[in-house]
Design a protein around this motif. Structure first.
Motif: not given
Length: 147
Positions: A114-115, A103-104, A118, A100, A110-112, A98, A108
């Motif tokens: 978190t990705v 997403m920001a 998931i 990042l 998001t950190t690496e 993703v 949203v």
């Protein structure tokens, strides 16, 4: 013991029925209904019964696991197998799937990590699905051949 459990369940059922009829009507504002003691007591009974069910399930499951012949060994194989699937899934997840910054910008954060977490969860799901389908196909083919 069985009679005692039945008596306790009947008492809780009667208490629940009495509390049911003491619940506030639908005309009562939500702020007042939340503070209703009957509703709070029903929640307490529900949490207590849920706790008893969880404890009994875990306790009897562990007792069955320990007392059955080979049960502990099978459970250990299952846990080790699941750990292997999780480790393989973690190794397969990249964490860079993703953008990042994009997403920001969408709000949203998001950190690496978190990705990657998931991705690991998705990979575990896919691998376990593939294993389940393969096991079903293997047993089906085995039954067809043995007839």
């Amino acid at each position: 013991m069985h009679k005692i459990v039945k008596i306790i369940l009947v008492i809780l059922g009667v208490v629940g029925a009495i509390l049911w009829f003491q619940l506030p009507s639908s005309d009562v504002p939500a702020t007042e209904a939340i503070n209703n003691s009957s509703m709070n007591f029903m929640f307490i009974i529900t949490y207590a019964l849920l706790g008893i069910a969880v404890v009994a399930t875990v306790l009897f499951g562990l007792m069955n696991l320990i007392t059955s012949k080979g049960g502990l060994k099978k459970a250990l194989f299952a846990v080790v197998g699941l750990l292997i699937v999780v480790v393989v899934s973690y190794a397969m997840a990249s964490g860079t799937d993703v953008n990042l910054d994009e997403m920001a910008r969408k709000g949203v954060p998001t950190t690496e990590d978190t990705v990657k977490a998931i991705g690991t969860g998705l990979n575990v799901f896919f691998l376990l699905t593939i294993i389940a389908v393969a096991a079903m196909m293997f047993s089906g083919v085995k039954k067809m051949i043995s007839k």
